[in-house]
Design a protein around this motif. Structure first.
Motif, mmCIF file in Angstrom:
data_model
loop_
_atom_site.group_PDB
_atom_site.id
_atom_site.type_symbol
_atom_site.label_atom_id
_atom_site.label_comp_id
_atom_site.label_asym_id
_atom_site.label_seq_id
_atom_site.Cartn_x
_atom_site.Cartn_y
_atom_site.Cartn_z
ATOM 1 N N ASN A 2 -38.716 -13.079 10.872
ATOM 2 C CA ASN A 2 -39.152 -12.531 12.152
ATOM 3 C C ASN A 2 -40.556 -11.936 12.045
ATOM 4 O O ASN A 2 -41.446 -12.258 12.826
ATOM 5 C CB ASN A 2 -38.144 -11.466 12.636
ATOM 6 N N LYS A 5 -39.338 0.731 1.481
ATOM 7 C CA LYS A 5 -38.135 1.435 1.900
ATOM 8 C C LYS A 5 -37.660 0.821 3.205
ATOM 9 O O LYS A 5 -38.413 0.758 4.158
ATOM 10 C CB LYS A 5 -38.511 2.915 2.137
ATOM 11 N N TYR A 28 -42.112 -7.693 19.179
ATOM 12 C CA TYR A 28 -42.455 -9.061 18.798
ATOM 13 C C TYR A 28 -43.040 -9.863 19.966
ATOM 14 O O TYR A 28 -42.486 -10.896 20.357
ATOM 15 C CB TYR A 28 -41.205 -9.769 18.241
ATOM 16 N N LEU A 36 -34.708 -4.322 3.569
ATOM 17 C CA LEU A 36 -34.843 -5.400 2.587
ATOM 18 C C LEU A 36 -34.979 -4.876 1.160
ATOM 19 O O LEU A 36 -34.823 -5.627 0.201
ATOM 20 C CB LEU A 36 -36.078 -6.260 2.908
ATOM 21 N N LEU A 48 -34.321 -7.013 17.300
ATOM 22 C CA LEU A 48 -33.448 -7.522 16.250
ATOM 23 C C LEU A 48 -32.037 -7.010 16.449
ATOM 24 O O LEU A 48 -31.830 -5.849 16.780
ATOM 25 C CB LEU A 48 -33.958 -7.077 14.879
HETATM 26 P P1 ATP Z 1 -41.102 -0.494 7.386
HETATM 27 O O1 ATP Z 1 -41.096 0.978 7.209
HETATM 28 O O2 ATP Z 1 -41.214 -1.224 6.061
HETATM 29 O O3 ATP Z 1 -42.111 -0.978 8.395
HETATM 30 P P2 ATP Z 1 -39.116 -1.366 9.339
HETATM 31 O O4 ATP Z 1 -38.487 -0.210 10.015
HETATM 32 O O5 ATP Z 1 -40.141 -2.162 10.047
HETATM 33 O O6 ATP Z 1 -39.642 -0.884 7.915
HETATM 34 P P3 ATP Z 1 -36.466 -2.387 8.610
HETATM 35 O O7 ATP Z 1 -35.688 -1.785 9.719
HETATM 36 O O8 ATP Z 1 -36.245 -1.880 7.239
HETATM 37 O O9 ATP Z 1 -38.033 -2.443 8.918
HETATM 38 O O10 ATP Z 1 -36.167 -3.954 8.660
HETATM 39 C C1 ATP Z 1 -36.811 -4.838 7.802
HETATM 40 C C2 ATP Z 1 -36.324 -6.233 8.101
HETATM 41 O O11 ATP Z 1 -34.918 -6.330 7.853
HETATM 42 C C3 ATP Z 1 -36.452 -6.720 9.531
HETATM 43 O O12 ATP Z 1 -37.767 -7.141 9.858
HETATM 44 C C4 ATP Z 1 -35.468 -7.874 9.537
HETATM 45 O O13 ATP Z 1 -36.051 -9.035 8.974
HETATM 46 C C5 ATP Z 1 -34.363 -7.394 8.610
HETATM 47 N N1 ATP Z 1 -33.137 -6.951 9.313
HETATM 48 C C6 ATP Z 1 -31.885 -7.319 9.001
HETATM 49 N N2 ATP Z 1 -30.987 -6.780 9.824
HETATM 50 C C7 ATP Z 1 -31.633 -6.039 10.690
HETATM 51 C C8 ATP Z 1 -31.242 -5.218 11.797
HETATM 52 N N3 ATP Z 1 -29.985 -5.075 12.174
HETATM 53 N N4 ATP Z 1 -32.191 -4.562 12.451
HETATM 54 C C9 ATP Z 1 -33.462 -4.661 12.061
HETATM 55 N N5 ATP Z 1 -33.891 -5.437 11.044
HETATM 56 C C10 ATP Z 1 -33.000 -6.127 10.356
#
Ligand code: ATP
Ligand code: ZN
Length: 224
Positions: free
Chosen positions: A74, A13, A130, A16, A169
């Motif tokens: 990333n 979720k 990061y 991506l 990000l």
């Molecule tokens: P999880 O619950 O799977 O750990 P998460 O909160 O770490 O989710 P998401 O915010 O869904 O991750 O982001 C997943 C990936 O989407 C990021 O690592 C990055 O590669 C990409 N991405 C694209 N645009 C953005 C953005 N504006 N902000 C953050 N991530 C982005």
């Protein structure tokens, strides 16, 4: 542990998941996402989808637990550096860059601060999720710094007095602006990528991967 079926780890979720599922469907993989299942079996091909947090995907590939994974560069590079520093397996094969998940990892500072270049970051404390990528960048340019590791709410760290700057990000920059920050340096331009474990696999599985890749090529080209 080898299985007959090709195992693909994707984000359960998040940013991506939708595009990743769409891509697989356009490649002809039929599956039905429902409930809170960790593993979803494809109906028409020997493929199992593993639905996990994106953070876990690089490790699953590097440990050879799954065959393929879709992950943001990333996250992939951060985990790779972290594992290399701990002398853990950090190898993978990058099969192809995908056409989604685009973002940049940037250092941002107070929007009113004077900024003429990276040397202005000297001695600053940078809040980030990061730390490895920040360290690689700062070491490369020879600027001293400290970090403040945060897994969330990175963008409020300067206002909360926890750090002087952040590295996070960015896609539109709206979040930065809303928090009184401005982008100072882009340290990585990232997209989602399809990666494969370096673990030896059967000829059948490898052939299936080649077939998926060919289809992916067609699907992505058709969109361009
Ligand atoms: P999880 O619950 O799977 O750990 P998460 O909160 O770490 O989710 P998401 O915010 O869904 O991750 O982001 C997943 C990936 O989407 C990021 O690592 C990055 O590669 C990409 N991405 C694209 N645009 C953005 C953005 N504006 N902000 C953050 N991530 C982005
Ligand atoms: Zn995550």
């Amino acid at each position: 542990m080898q299985t007959q079926r090709l195992r693909i780890a994707i984000q359960k979720k998040g940013r991506l998941s939708k595009e990743c599922q769409d891509l697989l469907k356009r490649c002809g993989v039929k599956f039905n996402m429902m409930g809170e299942r960790l593993v979803v079996h494809a109906e028409n091909m020997p493929i199992d989808l593993l639905l996990v947090r994106d953070d876990d995907i690089p490790g699953l590939i590097m440990d050879g637990v799954v065959d393929l994974g879709v992950i943001g560069e990333n996250e992939l590079e951060e985990v790779g550096l972290e594992r290399a520093a701990r002398n853990e397996a950090c190898e993978y094969i990058k099969l192809r860059r995908l056409d989604f998940g685009g973002c940049r990892l940037s250092i941002a500072i107070d929007k009113d601060a004077d900024y003429s270049g990276p040397q202005d970051l000297n001695g600053k404390r940078i809040a980030t999720t990061y730390p490895q990528l920040v360290k690689r960048y700062m070491d490369d340019i020879g600027v001293k710094f400290t970090t403040c590791m945060l897994n969330g709410s990175v963008e409020v760290a300067p206002r909360a007095g926890l750090a002087d700057a952040i590295c996070d990000l960015v896609s539109t920059g709206a979040t930065l602006e809303a928090n009184g920050l401005k982008e100072a340096e882009v340290i990585l331009r990232s997209k989602a990528v399809l990666i494969q474990s370096t673990e030896a696999i059967s000829d059948d599985k490898q052939a299936l991967i080649e077939r998926l890749l060919t289809r992916m090529q067609g699907v992505i080209q058709a969109k361009e």
